[in-house]
Design a protein around this motif. Sequence first.
Motif, PDB file in Angstrom:
ATOM      1  N   HIS A 119       0.834  -1.215   0.000  1.00 21.86           N
ATOM      2  CA  HIS A 119       0.000   0.000   0.000  1.00 21.86           C
ATOM      3  C   HIS A 119       0.867   1.262   0.000  1.00 21.86           C
ATOM      4  O   HIS A 119       0.600   2.205  -0.755  1.00 21.86           O
ATOM      5  CB  HIS A 119      -0.914  -0.007   1.221  1.00 21.86           C
ATOM      6  CG  HIS A 119      -1.438   1.350   1.585  1.00 21.86           C
ATOM      7  ND1 HIS A 119      -2.326   2.055   0.790  1.00 21.86           N
ATOM      8  CD2 HIS A 119      -1.181   2.153   2.656  1.00 21.86           C
ATOM      9  CE1 HIS A 119      -2.598   3.214   1.357  1.00 21.86           C
ATOM     10  NE2 HIS A 119      -1.918   3.303   2.481  1.00 21.86           N
ATOM     11  N   GLN A 122       2.387   1.787  -3.389  1.00 23.65           N
ATOM     12  CA  GLN A 122       1.395   2.311  -4.324  1.00 23.65           C
ATOM     13  C   GLN A 122       1.075   3.780  -4.031  1.00 23.65           C
ATOM     14  O   GLN A 122       0.903   4.592  -4.943  1.00 23.65           O
ATOM     15  CB  GLN A 122       0.111   1.487  -4.253  1.00 23.65           C
ATOM     16  CG  GLN A 122      -0.934   1.879  -5.278  1.00 23.65           C
ATOM     17  CD  GLN A 122      -2.304   1.345  -4.944  1.00 23.65           C
ATOM     18  OE1 GLN A 122      -2.671   1.215  -3.775  1.00 23.65           O
ATOM     19  NE2 GLN A 122      -3.089   1.024  -5.972  1.00 23.65           N
ATOM     20  N   VAL A 142      -3.834  -2.504  -6.905  1.00 14.79           N
ATOM     21  CA  VAL A 142      -3.707  -3.402  -5.763  1.00 14.79           C
ATOM     22  C   VAL A 142      -5.087  -3.918  -5.374  1.00 14.79           C
ATOM     23  O   VAL A 142      -6.043  -3.141  -5.253  1.00 14.79           O
ATOM     24  CB  VAL A 142      -3.062  -2.702  -4.550  1.00 14.79           C
ATOM     25  CG1 VAL A 142      -3.017  -3.650  -3.348  1.00 14.79           C
ATOM     26  CG2 VAL A 142      -1.659  -2.216  -4.886  1.00 14.79           C
ATOM     27  N   GLY A 143      -5.196  -5.215  -5.203  1.00  9.67           N
ATOM     28  CA  GLY A 143      -6.394  -5.863  -4.687  1.00  9.67           C
ATOM     29  C   GLY A 143      -6.029  -6.745  -3.512  1.00  9.67           C
ATOM     30  O   GLY A 143      -4.861  -7.100  -3.321  1.00  9.67           O
ATOM     31  N   LYS A 179      -8.719  -0.100  -2.784  1.00  7.64           N
ATOM     32  CA  LYS A 179      -8.336  -1.477  -3.093  1.00  7.64           C
ATOM     33  C   LYS A 179      -9.557  -2.378  -3.025  1.00  7.64           C
ATOM     34  O   LYS A 179     -10.284  -2.367  -2.034  1.00  7.64           O
ATOM     35  CB  LYS A 179      -7.249  -1.946  -2.111  1.00  7.64           C
ATOM     36  CG  LYS A 179      -5.967  -1.147  -2.255  1.00  7.64           C
ATOM     37  CD  LYS A 179      -5.131  -1.185  -1.015  1.00  7.64           C
ATOM     38  CE  LYS A 179      -3.922  -0.264  -1.166  1.00  7.64           C
ATOM     39  NZ  LYS A 179      -4.338   1.164  -1.339  1.00  7.64           N
ATOM     40  N   TYR A 235      -5.524  -9.734 -12.565  1.00  9.22           N
ATOM     41  CA  TYR A 235      -4.296  -9.432 -11.826  1.00  9.22           C
ATOM     42  C   TYR A 235      -3.106 -10.153 -12.466  1.00  9.22           C
ATOM     43  O   TYR A 235      -3.245 -11.248 -13.019  1.00  9.22           O
ATOM     44  CB  TYR A 235      -4.436  -9.836 -10.358  1.00  9.22           C
ATOM     45  CG  TYR A 235      -5.390  -8.964  -9.597  1.00  9.22           C
ATOM     46  CD1 TYR A 235      -4.980  -7.746  -9.070  1.00  9.22           C
ATOM     47  CD2 TYR A 235      -6.724  -9.334  -9.424  1.00  9.22           C
ATOM     48  CE1 TYR A 235      -5.868  -6.926  -8.382  1.00  9.22           C
ATOM     49  CE2 TYR A 235      -7.615  -8.521  -8.740  1.00  9.22           C
ATOM     50  CZ  TYR A 235      -7.181  -7.322  -8.224  1.00  9.22           C
ATOM     51  OH  TYR A 235      -8.057  -6.505  -7.562  1.00  9.22           O
TER      52      TYR A 235
END
Length: 470
Positions: A119, A122, A142-143, A179, A235
């Motif tokens: 995180h 990002q 981001v997931g 996210k 992804y």
Amino acid sequence: MACNSSACQSSCYKLGQVEEEEEDLTKATPTTGGGKEALTEINNESKQEILCIKCKTHEPMSVGASGDEGRFCGACFRSNLNGKFRLSVSSHAMITPSDNVLVAFSGGYSSRVALQFVHEMQYRAQKNYDACKDRSLPVFGVGVAFIDEHVGYPKISNQIEKAIEEIKLIVSNLAPPTKELYIVPIERICCSDSMEGRDRLKELLDAVVDTTGKEDLLLHLRMLSLQKVALENGYSRLVLGSCTSRIACHVLASTVKGQGYSLPADIQYVDARWDIPVVLPLHDCLAQELKLLCHLDGLKIVDFHDDLSSGINSLVSSFVKILQQENPSRECTIVRTAGKLTPFHFNKIPEINDSNVPLATRRRQKRFNLMPKESISSESFCPMCYSPLNKSDLTSSIRPADCQSDIFAVACCSSCEFQILPKDPSSMEHFYSLLPQPLIATVKLDKSHNLSLLREKIEDCLLSDCDDED
């Protein structure tokens, strides 16, 4: 006044002698103030000894810290741990600006730190993107994925609803970019219908007698579930929170279970044998360090109190913890020793050909992610655990197979055959019918594949065309 008689039964004359010696020593010592200066220097040296070994300014941590992490202050400790993460990511080209990253989140310390560091990476990329006029560098997505495994572990059924709510809160509290969170029941890998999938999974797990085999089967199904989420949602990377401590336990457990040949595939920084490459950015971090960071930064975790493991994996984990208590470098030693094993060709990220990826990123990948000359090439994998198979094991397993379930059993590695597959051959057909479709799809059932293996085995005995003409 002390007596001078040596016959005195008391020690008063000795006390008098000591007082006289101290008085003479005081008279002989100059009163120039040098003693105070020397004492000040000693105090300063003592203060320097208890300062952080990096910044030399703040006091090191003492609460809950031991080993090397106890020699850093809080800020330097966090910087050092984040530096390990960033070095792994950059050196092995784990995340590029054009990637879409899925973080596997279990709620523990390791996955929580992995999510936090990804995180922050990002967030910095987003700030640079907003500040750049031409906005040439895209920001990777981001997931977060959580696999609900309470069907396999009934003890945590009463905790799972609360855990899911806490996970949603953790992800929603992260600063933008937002996210996407995926809560996926593990039984969905067996069937899209929840009730039918739950019943099939329970029946499948009940068919596995060995406790360790049941745990390993759930581990394989978890990876398949993560891969399915990543594939269906676009992804390109799957981030796992596996750290040095976890890898050390896996090294010993795999050795005990007879998985020595495939062991190098699981302990590298990158594992690209899957459709979505798996990366381990916390490869060089200890579990104790990650736990301490969560404590310092107040990172919320989701803790399942019940011990979910009772087989070989749990025994090995307890053994490694005892070793670590005796010597804090044991886990690092185990991983460093196992790292000398020859890696496989898929233990690297495929080369980037996307023109949107900066040239510097491609050069970094070419520099740090070269294929080792001694890498092993393996194109055959166990359909159950997807571990690479040795060619000798593959050719020795060629035997007549009457049905697809027999072909599946023949294609499995020896560890899965011993721990997961049913011992009774008559039960194999029913067991095969309960397996998820992604497991079955990995087996090549065509006869040409088996014939090519057989031909390779007896190649030295075959006559060439020239010999046939003669």
